[in-house]
Scaffold this motif. Structure first.
Motif, short mmCIF file in Angstrom:
data_model
loop_
_atom_site.label_atom_id
_atom_site.label_comp_id
_atom_site.label_asym_id
_atom_site.label_seq_id
_atom_site.Cartn_x
_atom_site.Cartn_y
_atom_site.Cartn_z
N GLN A 78 0.83 -1.22 0.00
CA GLN A 78 0.00 0.00 0.00
C GLN A 78 0.85 1.25 0.00
O GLN A 78 0.48 2.27 -0.60
N TRP A 79 2.00 1.20 0.70
CA TRP A 79 2.91 2.37 0.68
C TRP A 79 3.42 2.60 -0.74
O TRP A 79 3.49 3.74 -1.21
N ALA A 80 3.78 1.53 -1.44
CA ALA A 80 4.26 1.66 -2.82
C ALA A 80 3.16 2.21 -3.72
O ALA A 80 3.42 3.01 -4.63
N ASP A 81 1.91 1.81 -3.42
CA ASP A 81 0.79 2.32 -4.20
C ASP A 81 0.59 3.81 -3.95
O ASP A 81 0.37 4.59 -4.87
N GLN A 82 0.68 4.23 -2.66
CA GLN A 82 0.51 5.64 -2.33
C GLN A 82 1.65 6.49 -2.90
O GLN A 82 1.45 7.64 -3.27
N ALA A 83 2.87 5.94 -2.93
CA ALA A 83 4.02 6.68 -3.44
C ALA A 83 4.06 6.70 -4.97
O ALA A 83 4.91 7.37 -5.55
N GLY A 84 3.16 5.96 -5.62
CA GLY A 84 3.11 5.97 -7.08
C GLY A 84 4.06 4.99 -7.73
O GLY A 84 4.23 5.02 -8.96
N LEU A 85 4.69 4.11 -6.95
CA LEU A 85 5.62 3.15 -7.53
C LEU A 85 4.89 2.04 -8.26
O LEU A 85 5.39 1.49 -9.25
N VAL A 86 3.72 1.66 -7.75
CA VAL A 86 2.87 0.65 -8.41
C VAL A 86 1.45 1.18 -8.40
O VAL A 86 1.13 2.13 -7.70
N ASP A 87 0.60 0.57 -9.19
CA ASP A 87 -0.80 0.98 -9.24
C ASP A 87 -1.68 -0.20 -8.86
O ASP A 87 -1.93 -1.10 -9.67
N LEU A 88 -2.12 -0.21 -7.59
CA LEU A 88 -2.98 -1.29 -7.11
C LEU A 88 -4.45 -0.88 -7.11
O LEU A 88 -5.32 -1.70 -6.80
N GLY A 89 -4.70 0.39 -7.39
CA GLY A 89 -6.08 0.86 -7.44
C GLY A 89 -6.74 0.98 -6.09
O GLY A 89 -7.97 0.95 -5.97
N ARG A 90 -5.94 1.14 -5.03
CA ARG A 90 -6.48 1.26 -3.67
C ARG A 90 -6.41 2.72 -3.23
O ARG A 90 -5.36 3.36 -3.31
N THR A 91 -7.53 3.24 -2.76
CA THR A 91 -7.56 4.64 -2.30
C THR A 91 -7.55 4.76 -0.79
O THR A 91 -7.52 5.87 -0.27
N SER A 92 -7.63 3.66 -0.08
CA SER A 92 -7.62 3.71 1.39
C SER A 92 -6.66 2.65 1.93
O SER A 92 -6.16 1.81 1.18
N TRP A 93 -6.47 2.72 3.25
CA TRP A 93 -5.56 1.78 3.91
C TRP A 93 -6.32 0.63 4.57
O TRP A 93 -5.83 0.02 5.51
N ARG A 94 -7.51 0.33 4.08
CA ARG A 94 -8.30 -0.74 4.70
C ARG A 94 -7.61 -2.10 4.64
O ARG A 94 -7.67 -2.86 5.62
N PRO A 95 -6.98 -2.49 3.53
CA PRO A 95 -6.30 -3.79 3.53
C PRO A 95 -5.27 -3.92 4.66
O PRO A 95 -5.14 -4.98 5.27
N THR A 96 -4.52 -2.83 4.94
CA THR A 96 -3.56 -2.88 6.04
C THR A 96 -4.27 -3.04 7.37
O THR A 96 -3.81 -3.77 8.25
N LEU A 97 -5.40 -2.36 7.52
CA LEU A 97 -6.19 -2.51 8.75
C LEU A 97 -6.67 -3.94 8.92
O LEU A 97 -6.58 -4.52 10.01
N TYR A 98 -7.17 -4.54 7.85
CA TYR A 98 -7.64 -5.93 7.93
C TYR A 98 -6.47 -6.87 8.24
O TYR A 98 -6.62 -7.83 9.02
N ALA A 99 -5.30 -6.60 7.62
CA ALA A 99 -4.12 -7.44 7.89
C ALA A 99 -3.69 -7.31 9.35
O ALA A 99 -3.28 -8.30 9.98
N PHE A 100 -3.79 -6.10 9.90
CA PHE A 100 -3.43 -5.92 11.31
C PHE A 100 -4.41 -6.66 12.22
O PHE A 100 -4.00 -7.27 13.22
#
Length: 370
Positions: A44-66
């Motif tokens: 998700q950090w790489a997605d936010q930094a523009g390094l990759v495009d995962l199409g995620r606009t929120s950090w919910r996957p990280t919350l679910y992983a936590f």
């Protein structure tokens, strides 16, 4: 009875029943959950930094992983330690909750602080490393706000003296003592916003305010309580002190009432004067309460913003600015999210260092005197 006893023992796991296979399974659960959390956060950090495009606009996957990692960690405690692990479950969920509400937002905020992010800019958010830090260290308005906080905090010593005097007065046998205790607490019941409008905007209004009229009567032709940097800063201190002196007073009054009267009576029998009784009996016994009241008051003072924002907006020329009010204007007026967050982080670090040093310095006086 035998079957009932056997059923109850199914939930009891002793140290000898924890096999190597069970230990491996427990460690695998922790490592797997942690690896999934780290991988999700990095993606998700790489997605936010523009390094990759995962199409995620929120950090919910990280919350679910936590949440999954927290569940596996709690489960693994029982697998690894048996009954001792069950006791850990009374504390571990609360600790994980604190991590979720404090540590993660701090990490996320640090990422924002290291970004060039202005909401008014069409370019969006860009990573800029420590550029915001170097800019803050050279910002004269921010450094001025930090210096103002030193002055505002130093004024607490005067507030303490006044609060101690009022506490001694209300602890004495005077008429209408209960009425005065309630009356002196009234400023504390008011919101700082109400204080700023009632006093700063009304009583000290330079044209029609009652204090301006009184100043003209006394010979001040053009009273301006917020036009001069020195006077405006002093007015901020006075209004904030008027609001919070009752808080210190009530704490000190509680400490005075806890001092046994026999000590004062014994000192009086020994021929000690009132001043000597205060200096050698009352004041040493009040040191722990005094230190606590001052430390709590410092915490309140470091958050000072409401009165400044509502009355002067930091003026004239930043003379009354606090760090909080300056950061507020950085967000509201300039929409500079990245730089404002870095200013807040610097302030947080300074507060932690200063309060830790202050608590260590006052530790010897914070202990109850015997």
């Amino acid at each position: 009875m035998t079957s009932m006893s056997a059923m109850s023992e199914l939930h009891i796991v002793t140290e000898d029943q924890i096999t190597p296979e069970r230990t491996r399974r427990g460690k695998l659960m922790i490592r797997g959950g942690l690896a999934l959390l780290i991988a999700t956060a990095l993606a998700q950090w790489a997605d936010q930094a523009g390094l990759v495009d995962l199409g995620r606009t929120s950090w919910r996957p990280t919350l679910y992983a936590f949440c999954l990692f927290a569940t596996l960690l709690c489960w693994a405690q029982v697998v690894l330690h048996g009954e001792q692990g069950k006791r850990t479950l009374f504390v571990l969920p609360a600790a994980l909750f604190v991590v979720a509400l404090v540590v993660f937002p701090l990490i996320f905020g640090l990422g924002i602080a290291m970004s060039d992010w202005n909401l008014a800019s069409p370019d969006g958010r860009k990573f800029n490393g420590l550029d915001n830090l170097w800019q803050a260290l050279e910002d004269p308005f921010y450094l001025n706000a930090l210096w103002n906080m030193v002055l505002y905090t130093a004024a607490i010593l005067v507030e303490y003296v006044i609060a101690f005097g009022l506490a001694l007065l209300l602890n004495a046998e005077i008429r209408a003592r209960k009425f005065f205790r309630v009356a002196f607490l009234l400023p504390l019941m008011l919101s700082p916003v109400a204080v700023s409008w009632m006093i700063g905007k009304s009583m000290f209004e330079p044209r029609f305010g009652p204090m301006a009229r009184l100043a003209r009567t006394l010979g001040w032709d053009n009273p301006s309580f917020f036009g001069s940097p020195e006077i405006a800063r002093a007015m901020m201190m006075i209004m904030d002190a008027w609001t919070y002196i009752p808080f210190m007073m009530i704490m000190l009054l509680a400490g005075l009432q806890a001092i046994p009267k026999e000590l004062h009576e014994a000192a009086e029998v020994d021929g000690a004067s009132p001043w000597r009784r205060f200096w050698e009996v009352t004041f040493p016994l009040m040191l722990p309460v005094s230190i606590t009241a001052i430390l709590i008051r410092i915490i309140f003072k470091l958050k000072l913003a409401d009165i400044v924002i509502n009355i002067t907006s930091g003026g004239p020329g930043g003379a009354t600015d606090t760090v909080t009010s300056f950061i507020f204007r950085e967000y509201r007026d300039r929409s500079n999210v990245g730089y404002g967050t870095m200013l807040a982080f610097i302030y947080l670090v300074l507060i932690v260092i200063a309060m830790t040093a202050l608590m260590k310095l006052t530790a010897r006086w914070s202990r109850p005197q015997t």
